[in-house]
Structure formats: structure tokens, C-alpha cells
Motif scaffolding. Structure first.
Motif, short mmCIF file in Angstrom:
data_model
loop_
_atom_site.label_atom_id
_atom_site.label_comp_id
_atom_site.label_asym_id
_atom_site.label_seq_id
_atom_site.Cartn_x
_atom_site.Cartn_y
_atom_site.Cartn_z
N GLU A 44 17.37 15.39 -17.07
CA GLU A 44 17.49 14.50 -18.23
C GLU A 44 16.12 14.17 -18.81
N GLU A 45 15.15 13.94 -17.95
CA GLU A 45 13.80 13.63 -18.41
C GLU A 45 13.21 14.77 -19.24
N HIS A 46 13.60 15.99 -18.91
CA HIS A 46 13.07 17.16 -19.63
C HIS A 46 13.98 17.60 -20.77
N GLY A 47 15.03 16.87 -21.03
CA GLY A 47 15.90 17.17 -22.16
C GLY A 47 16.96 18.22 -21.91
N PHE A 48 17.09 18.69 -20.67
CA PHE A 48 18.07 19.72 -20.38
C PHE A 48 19.47 19.13 -20.14
N VAL A 49 19.52 17.85 -19.89
CA VAL A 49 20.79 17.17 -19.64
C VAL A 49 20.75 15.83 -20.35
N ARG A 50 21.89 15.39 -20.82
CA ARG A 50 21.98 14.04 -21.39
C ARG A 50 23.23 13.35 -20.85
N ARG A 51 23.12 12.02 -20.70
CA ARG A 51 24.24 11.26 -20.17
C ARG A 51 25.04 10.66 -21.33
N GLN A 52 26.34 10.87 -21.28
CA GLN A 52 27.23 10.40 -22.32
C GLN A 52 27.56 8.91 -22.09
N PRO A 53 28.11 8.24 -23.11
CA PRO A 53 28.53 6.84 -22.95
C PRO A 53 29.52 6.63 -21.82
N ASP A 54 30.32 7.67 -21.51
CA ASP A 54 31.29 7.52 -20.41
C ASP A 54 30.67 7.83 -19.05
N LEU A 55 29.31 7.96 -19.04
CA LEU A 55 28.51 8.18 -17.83
C LEU A 55 28.62 9.60 -17.27
N ARG A 56 29.34 10.47 -17.94
CA ARG A 56 29.33 11.87 -17.54
C ARG A 56 28.10 12.55 -18.14
N TYR A 57 27.71 13.65 -17.54
CA TYR A 57 26.53 14.38 -17.99
C TYR A 57 26.94 15.66 -18.71
N GLN A 58 26.18 15.99 -19.75
CA GLN A 58 26.42 17.22 -20.50
C GLN A 58 25.11 17.93 -20.77
N VAL A 59 25.21 19.17 -21.22
CA VAL A 59 24.02 19.96 -21.55
C VAL A 59 23.24 19.26 -22.66
N GLY A 60 21.91 19.19 -22.51
CA GLY A 60 21.06 18.52 -23.48
C GLY A 60 20.55 19.44 -24.57
N GLY A 61 19.93 18.83 -25.56
CA GLY A 61 19.43 19.57 -26.71
C GLY A 61 18.36 20.59 -26.39
N ARG A 62 17.61 20.38 -25.31
CA ARG A 62 16.55 21.33 -24.96
C ARG A 62 17.12 22.71 -24.65
N VAL A 63 18.28 22.74 -24.00
CA VAL A 63 18.92 24.01 -23.68
C VAL A 63 19.30 24.74 -24.96
N LEU A 64 19.88 24.00 -25.90
CA LEU A 64 20.29 24.60 -27.16
C LEU A 64 19.07 25.11 -27.94
N SER A 65 17.98 24.35 -27.89
CA SER A 65 16.77 24.75 -28.60
C SER A 65 16.20 26.05 -28.02
N LEU A 66 16.16 26.14 -26.69
CA LEU A 66 15.64 27.36 -26.05
C LEU A 66 16.52 28.55 -26.34
N ALA A 67 17.84 28.33 -26.31
CA ALA A 67 18.76 29.43 -26.59
C ALA A 67 18.57 29.93 -28.02
N HIS A 68 18.39 29.00 -28.96
CA HIS A 68 18.19 29.38 -30.35
C HIS A 68 16.89 30.18 -30.51
N ARG A 69 15.82 29.72 -29.86
CA ARG A 69 14.54 30.42 -29.96
C ARG A 69 14.64 31.81 -29.36
N ALA A 70 15.37 31.95 -28.25
CA ALA A 70 15.52 33.26 -27.62
C ALA A 70 16.23 34.23 -28.56
N LEU A 71 17.25 33.74 -29.27
CA LEU A 71 17.96 34.58 -30.22
C LEU A 71 17.06 34.97 -31.38
N GLU A 72 16.28 34.01 -31.86
CA GLU A 72 15.40 34.30 -33.00
C GLU A 72 14.32 35.31 -32.63
N ASP A 73 13.89 35.30 -31.37
CA ASP A 73 12.84 36.23 -30.94
C ASP A 73 13.38 37.61 -30.60
#
Length: 255
Positions: A44-73
Motif C-alpha cells: 500500500e505504501e508503494h501504491g500497489f495496493v489500496r484499502r477500500q472503505p469496507d476494509l478489503r484490499y484491491q489492486v492499486g493505481g501503481r499496478v495499472l500505471s506500470l501495465a499501461h507503460r509496459a503496453l506503450e513501450d
């Protein structure tokens, strides 16, 4: 392999299937909740995971950003090369691949016709507003405000553009977009020939072949075009990709 790294990657893979509670995360890893919590907090500190209001964890924006950059490259020229060669072999006209760079068309690749159509354009630039490939690339940019050039709006609607001796080089050309992630236009694929030798109507007859090839490249590159023209015509369309946009159990065969 580091045990912590292994657990963190395993956890990210599990989160890719949907949000997890702390208890579920610990269960997936087979560890105590305190161990799972430390991993989740670090991610979570590195942006790979984020905690939802219901206290469950989901994939964070950093993962999406890296995936997008990999596709663009991803090298669209390398992906497109066999499709360009196959289209050239079928049509006999020069086939080109171009991108938009700094407001100009940059030609990345070219397969010349049997007789050759003059010097290669690979690495050369051209005005975006004076070429079919340029209009396709400009039309693929985010829609402008009301009042954008009507011609670009028309290109966006029909999915291709044409030119006839408009640029300083007297050529006839038809171009179609290559789609990347999210349907965004990443390149243009084109057929061209000397205007004095090939009339526009003759080159326009090859439009279905061009659209088929552009869609096949898009699928191989990771885009999601709407298949309109091709099943087996273009050759090497990967069956796994084709199944994303076609209801048929694609048996696309390689030539």
C-alpha cells in the motif's frame, strides 16, 4: 527466491482476481494475519495496493500505471512487421506503418511494391495534416471541442482516410488506424502507390484488405478493434486475441 517477494507477488496475483479481506489474504498465503498485514501495508505504501472503505484490499493505481507503460513501450513495429509483409504480398502495393510524433507523421516501417515506389520513407517525416496517415492519427486523438475539423470527424466515423497527390510527393494512399490499449490509436497502416500509375479508385479496392490487416495488428498489439472485414484473409491473426472480439471460435490460420 526471497520468501517475502514471493508472498507479495502471490498476493498481487490473488488481488487481480478481486478484492480480499485481511483474513482472505492470509488464507491465500497460508500465513498469520499479522504477516499478511505487513505485506499489504508495504504494498500500500508503494501504491500497489489500496484499502477500500469496507476494509478489503484491491489492486492499486501503481499496478495499472506500470501495465499501461509496459503496453506503450511494446514495439508496434516489431508486432506489425509480418502483417505488413503479408499485405504487400497480397496487394503488390507499398505498405507503410507510421506514428504521430511531435505533431508530425514519422514513418516506422515500409515494405515496397515489386517495382519500388521511390526512396524508402522509413525514418522520414511528413505533415500530419497533408497525408492520409496523418489524418488517421489525428482523428485518433481525443475528440476535440465542437467545431473540430469536419474531415477528422469523418475519418473517425468511417475508420480510414485517403489522399491523392496532396503531399509534395505525388502518391495515392489509403490508411487505417492501429489500436492499442483502451482502443487508442497508436499507429497508422497504409497502402500507397505513385499517383500517375495507380488511380485512387484502384487503390481503394484494397481497402478491405487494409482494414483487415490493421485490425489484425491491433489484436496482436493488445488492442480491441471491432472486426468488420476479416476472418482468415489477413493470415496470422492469433486465435486467442480474435476470441476477445468475435463470437466465433476463431480458427485464424497462419499463412
Amino acid at each position: 527466491m526471497s520468501q517475502s517477494v514471493d508472498r507479495a507477488l502471490t498476493l498481487l496475483g490473488s488481488l487481480g482476481d478481486g478484492p480480499l479481506s485481511l483474513e482472505q489474504a492470509a488464507g491465500r498465503l497460508g500465513v498469520h494475519k499479522s504477516t499478511a498485514l505487513r505485506l499489504l501495508r508495504t504494498l500500500e505504501e508503494h501504491g500497489f495496493v489500496r484499502r477500500q472503505p469496507d476494509l478489503r484490499y484491491q489492486v492499486g493505481g501503481r499496478v495499472l500505471s506500470l501495465a499501461h507503460r509496459a503496453l506503450e513501450d511494446f514495439d508496434v513495429r516489431q508486432v506489425a512487421a509480418p502483417y505488413l509483409a503479408a499485405l504487400n504480398a497480397r496487394c503488390g502495393y507499398t505498405v507503410q506503418l507510421a506514428v504521430l510524433q511531435d505533431g508530425e507523421v514519422l514513418y516506422l516501417d515500409e515494405v515496397a511494391g515489386p517495382a519500388g515506389d521511390g526512396p524508402s520513407r522509413i525514418g522520414r517525416r511528413a505533415p500530419a495534416t497533408g497525408t492520409a496517415v496523418g489524418r488517421v492519427l489525428l482523428a485518433g486523438l481525443p475528440a476535440a471541442e465542437p467545431g473540430e475539423e469536419p474531415e477528422l470527424a469523418a475519418v473517425r466515423r468511417r475508420g480510414w482516410a485517403a489522399e491523392s497527390a496532396e503531399h509534395r510527393e505525388p502518391v495515392t494512399c489509403v490508411a487505417a488506424p492501429v489500436a492499442g490499449s483502451g482502443g487508442r490509436t497508436v499507429a497508422a497502416c497504409a497502402l500507397s502507390a505513385p499517383a500517375g500509375r495507380v488511380p485512387p479508385a484502384e487503390l481503394a479496392r484494397m481497402l478491405p484488405e487494409l482494414l483487415c490487416t490493421a485490425e489484425a495488428i491491433s489484436l496482436a498489439y493488445g488492442g480491441s478493434p471491432t472486426p468488420r472485414w476479416c476472418e482468415n484473409r489477413c493470415g496470422a491473426r492469433p486465435a486467442g486475441r480474435a476470441s476477445r472480439t468475435s463470437g466465433r471460435a476463431s480458427g485464424a490460420r497462419r499463412r
